[in-house]
Design a protein around this motif. Structure first.
Motif, mmCIF file in Angstrom:
data_model
loop_
_atom_site.group_PDB
_atom_site.id
_atom_site.type_symbol
_atom_site.label_atom_id
_atom_site.label_comp_id
_atom_site.label_asym_id
_atom_site.label_seq_id
_atom_site.Cartn_x
_atom_site.Cartn_y
_atom_site.Cartn_z
ATOM 1 N N LEU A 395 43.138 41.997 27.793
ATOM 2 C CA LEU A 395 43.262 43.269 28.519
ATOM 3 C C LEU A 395 44.624 43.371 29.209
ATOM 4 N N ALA A 396 45.248 42.210 29.471
ATOM 5 C CA ALA A 396 46.626 42.208 30.002
ATOM 6 C C ALA A 396 47.557 42.343 28.809
ATOM 7 N N THR A 397 47.551 43.529 28.208
ATOM 8 C CA THR A 397 48.160 43.693 26.884
ATOM 9 C C THR A 397 49.693 43.527 26.886
ATOM 10 N N ASP A 398 50.314 43.594 28.072
ATOM 11 C CA ASP A 398 51.767 43.356 28.139
ATOM 12 C C ASP A 398 52.095 41.876 28.288
ATOM 13 N N GLY A 456 21.060 44.523 34.660
ATOM 14 C CA GLY A 456 20.872 45.207 35.940
ATOM 15 C C GLY A 456 22.195 45.409 36.649
ATOM 16 N N GLU A 457 22.153 46.143 37.762
ATOM 17 C CA GLU A 457 23.395 46.433 38.491
ATOM 18 C C GLU A 457 24.059 45.162 38.986
ATOM 19 N N ALA A 458 23.255 44.207 39.463
ATOM 20 C CA ALA A 458 23.817 42.964 40.005
ATOM 21 C C ALA A 458 24.557 42.188 38.913
ATOM 22 N N GLY A 459 23.964 42.125 37.721
ATOM 23 C CA GLY A 459 24.586 41.405 36.608
ATOM 24 C C GLY A 459 25.911 42.031 36.205
ATOM 25 N N LEU A 460 25.928 43.373 36.141
ATOM 26 C CA LEU A 460 27.156 44.070 35.764
ATOM 27 C C LEU A 460 28.240 43.861 36.827
ATOM 28 N N ARG A 461 27.805 43.881 38.119
ATOM 29 C CA ARG A 461 28.764 43.666 39.215
ATOM 30 C C ARG A 461 29.414 42.288 39.104
ATOM 31 N N GLU A 462 28.587 41.302 38.754
ATOM 32 C CA GLU A 462 29.070 39.923 38.594
ATOM 33 C C GLU A 462 30.155 39.859 37.502
ATOM 34 N N LEU A 463 29.904 40.535 36.398
ATOM 35 C CA LEU A 463 30.877 40.543 35.290
ATOM 36 C C LEU A 463 32.184 41.223 35.719
ATOM 37 N N ARG A 464 32.050 42.338 36.436
ATOM 38 C CA ARG A 464 33.252 43.040 36.902
ATOM 39 C C ARG A 464 34.021 42.192 37.909
ATOM 40 N N ARG A 465 33.274 41.466 38.767
ATOM 41 C CA ARG A 465 33.943 40.606 39.748
ATOM 42 C C ARG A 465 34.787 39.556 39.031
ATOM 43 N N HIS A 466 34.220 38.983 37.962
ATOM 44 C CA HIS A 466 34.986 37.978 37.202
ATOM 45 C C HIS A 466 36.214 38.636 36.567
ATOM 46 N N MET A 467 36.022 39.830 36.013
ATOM 47 C CA MET A 467 37.152 40.536 35.398
ATOM 48 C C MET A 467 38.273 40.720 36.415
ATOM 49 N N GLU A 468 37.895 41.081 37.646
ATOM 50 C CA GLU A 468 38.911 41.300 38.683
ATOM 51 C C GLU A 468 39.506 39.985 39.195
ATOM 52 N N ALA A 469 38.783 38.866 38.967
ATOM 53 C CA ALA A 469 39.345 37.561 39.346
ATOM 54 C C ALA A 469 40.362 37.099 38.304
ATOM 55 N N VAL A 470 40.254 37.634 37.085
ATOM 56 C CA VAL A 470 41.170 37.249 36.005
ATOM 57 C C VAL A 470 42.366 38.212 35.949
ATOM 58 N N LEU A 471 42.114 39.491 36.190
ATOM 59 C CA LEU A 471 43.145 40.523 35.989
ATOM 60 C C LEU A 471 43.403 41.311 37.268
ATOM 61 N N THR A 472 44.665 41.653 37.507
ATOM 62 C CA THR A 472 45.001 42.498 38.662
ATOM 63 C C THR A 472 44.677 43.956 38.307
ATOM 64 N N PRO A 473 44.629 44.860 39.303
ATOM 65 C CA PRO A 473 44.392 46.283 38.990
ATOM 66 C C PRO A 473 45.467 46.854 38.065
ATOM 67 N N ARG A 476 47.571 42.753 34.923
ATOM 68 C CA ARG A 476 48.356 41.524 34.744
ATOM 69 C C ARG A 476 47.391 40.362 34.951
ATOM 70 N N LEU A 477 47.692 39.223 34.310
ATOM 71 C CA LEU A 477 46.835 38.048 34.485
ATOM 72 C C LEU A 477 47.122 37.384 35.816
ATOM 73 N N ARG A 478 46.083 37.020 36.532
ATOM 74 C CA ARG A 478 46.282 36.253 37.752
ATOM 75 C C ARG A 478 46.560 34.797 37.342
ATOM 76 N N PRO A 479 47.168 34.001 38.254
ATOM 77 C CA PRO A 479 47.474 32.600 37.913
ATOM 78 C C PRO A 479 46.213 31.853 37.481
ATOM 79 N N GLY A 480 46.383 30.955 36.512
ATOM 80 C CA GLY A 480 45.245 30.154 36.057
ATOM 81 C C GLY A 480 44.545 30.736 34.832
ATOM 82 N N HIS A 481 45.032 31.893 34.322
ATOM 83 C CA HIS A 481 44.316 32.538 33.213
ATOM 84 C C HIS A 481 45.190 32.804 31.990
ATOM 85 N N THR A 482 46.403 32.207 31.965
ATOM 86 C CA THR A 482 47.282 32.407 30.804
ATOM 87 C C THR A 482 46.961 31.357 29.742
#
Ligand SMILES: [Zn+2]
Length: 500
Positions: A395-398, A456-473, A476-482
């Motif tokens: 998703l960090a396509t650049d 459920g909503e909680a499960g989807l929230r968990e997935l989005r939280r991980h996505m935001e831990a990997v990628l900035t708004p 861009r990739l956050r450190p530790g994910h390249t």
């Protein structure tokens, strides 16, 4: 003068054929130094045959022609030969023997001899014997294949009966089950090197030279929908692709693909996975095929009733392995994409007319690639990306990009990635689901969230939280994910990917 031109033409033809053969051998991972020596030998023997010069024809044949022939046959046996070739090889040898018998017999007859020579008898006899052996070999190859298929079926039945199988839960909820249907071996650069020169022709050439490989998962997704029945997004790899590769693909595709390109355990077989979840492959009514590539279309042959929905452009321009579609050709359905725009996508198809499944054209990876959006219960949605983006870091396509076809296709591919980014940014209840994610996102989080098919909503929230831990708004990739390639410890086989 015309004679020399004819010879040059023959040499060029021989060199072109030789180069194509060398490319095939390299696709099959024959080491480059060996190919260089072998290529020089081929070129020298072709030139020597046309211009024997001071060496003389006999020496050219002995020192160049025979070694080149032996090396060619040896390489063919080592990297291309399959048991189904044996009857063909024997039949060719039989024809050669019989042909060598016939003209000699005639010459003798013309010369007035009344009895054919011993050589005619020998060549004719050998020809007939080889013909008989060819028939025996054909029977053997056929029996061997049947044994292989029977063994596979026994393994599948055992996998279905193993403890831990589940029952279908029919409580009116939309359920999604990720199905890991085997792994595919790809070059690391093809998967992650799109920004390091793996693009277009250059990318394909690098695929030939760079054999740093990794094994990545192939995911299909089962959808159990209260109104629309049992559906699949993609179908994964089938058993024969992984275990009877050469028999399944036949000679042309066999030349261009690697034997070990797919891995599939009995438990990963689509039919087994469906049975273990409490479903029957015969109950699948719709398949949304994101694109026609063979690691997505392999399971089609196990779905006897399903309508197969795919973008017409992929069918018209993109089918590389049509035999995977043999059993579903009468059941194809092409969306019109006339339901108007959908978010960042200028065209879409509301497949059932109730907003439950929306098909989004995302060409680039293939001419008619599409993504599939599914409404889940409680306002959330799942976005099945197919091969638009292989993994979450993509998703960090650049920063991380898979190999692209080049030219307009690369532009379309990046455009599709940006549309996906905008869709995700606009809807916090939307989660991306990938076909080849080899990160923790898939193996831990998606697997956990969809254990009973309904996150459920909680499960989807968990997935989005991980996505935001990997990628900035800003994607861009956050450190530790390249991603980085780690070569195999033993020096052979696929390496691994480390994220740091
Ligand atoms: Zn693909």
């Amino acid at each position: 003068m015309p004679k020399i031109l004819g010879k040059i033409g023959l040499l060029v033809l021989a060199l072109v054929a030789g180069a194509a053969w060398l490319v095939i051998l390299r696709l099959k991972s024959v080491p480059v130094p060996l190919l260089v020596v072998y290529g020089l030998l081929l070129a020298a023997s072709a030139a020597g045959t046309l211009w024997p010069g001071v060496l003389g024809r006999r020496r050219v044949l002995t020192f160049l022609g025979v070694p080149a022939g032996v090396a060619t046959f040896g390489l063919y046996l080592a990297v291309v030969y399959h048991v189904t070739d044996l009857p063909v090889l024997l039949a060719l040898a039989a024809v050669a023997c019989l042909a060598s018998a016939v003209p000699r017999g005639r010459r003798r007859a013309d010369g007035g001899a009344t009895r054919p020579s011993r050589r005619v008898f020998l060549a004719g006899g050998a020809g007939l014997a080889l013909g008989a052996l060819s028939a025996l070999a054909a029977g053997h190859a056929d029996r061997r294949r049947r044994d292989l298929l029977t063994r596979g079926e026994a393994q599948r039945q055992a996998a279905i009966r193993a403890p831990g199988a589940r029952r279908r839960i029919a409580d009116g909820k939309v359920r999604v089950f990720p199905i890991h249907t085997g792994d595919t071996i790809v070059t690391y650069g093809q998967f992650y090197g799109g920004l390091d020169g793996w693009e277009g022709l250059n990318g394909y050439l690098r695929t030939l030279l760079d054999k740093a490989q990794i094994a990545v998962p192939v995911h299909a997704y089962l959808i159990d929908h209260p109104r629309h029945g049992l559906m699949l997004v993609d179908t994964g790899v089938n058993w024969e692709q992984a275990h009877d590769h050469d028999g399944y693909y036949g000679i042309t595709s066999r030349l261009l693909t690697e034997r070990d390109e797919y891995r599939l355990t009995p438990a990963q077989d689509l039919r087994v996975r469906l049975a273990r979840l409490g479903y029957d492959a015969g109950d699948v009514t719709t398949v949304f095929l994101t694109h026609v590539h063979d690691d997505h279309a392999g399971g089609l042959r196990h779905l006897p009733r399903a309508e197969v929905v795919l973008d017409r452009r992929d069918w018209d321009q993109g089918v590389l392995y049509p035999h995977s579609f043999d059993l579903v050709k009468e059941r194809l359905s092409f969306p019109a994409f006339d339901s108007g725009a959908f978010g960042a996508f200028p065209a879409a198809q509301d497949h059932f007319g109730d907003g439950s499944v929306v098909l989004l054209p995302a060409p680039g990876h293939s001419p008619g690639h599409m993504c599939v959006l599914l409404r889940l219960d409680g306002g959330g949605s799942a976005l099945f990306l197919g091969d638009t983006l292989y993994t979450l870091p993509h998703l960090a396509t650049d920063q991380v990009r898979q190999m692209t076809i080049g030219g307009a296709d690369t532009v379309h591919q990046i455009e599709a990635a940006r549309r996906v980014q905008r869709l995700l940014a606009a809807d916090p209840g939307l989660v991306p689901l990938f076909a080849h994610d080899n990160t923790r996102y898939q193996s831990d989080l998606v697997t956990a969230a969809f254990t009973d098919g309904s996150p459920g909503e909680a499960g989807l929230r968990e997935l989005r939280r991980h996505m935001e831990a990997v990628l900035t708004p800003g994607w861009r990739l956050r450190p530790g994910h390249t991603p980085h390639f780690v070569p195999p410890a033993s020096g052979t086989g696929p390496g691994r990917v480390e994220f740091r």
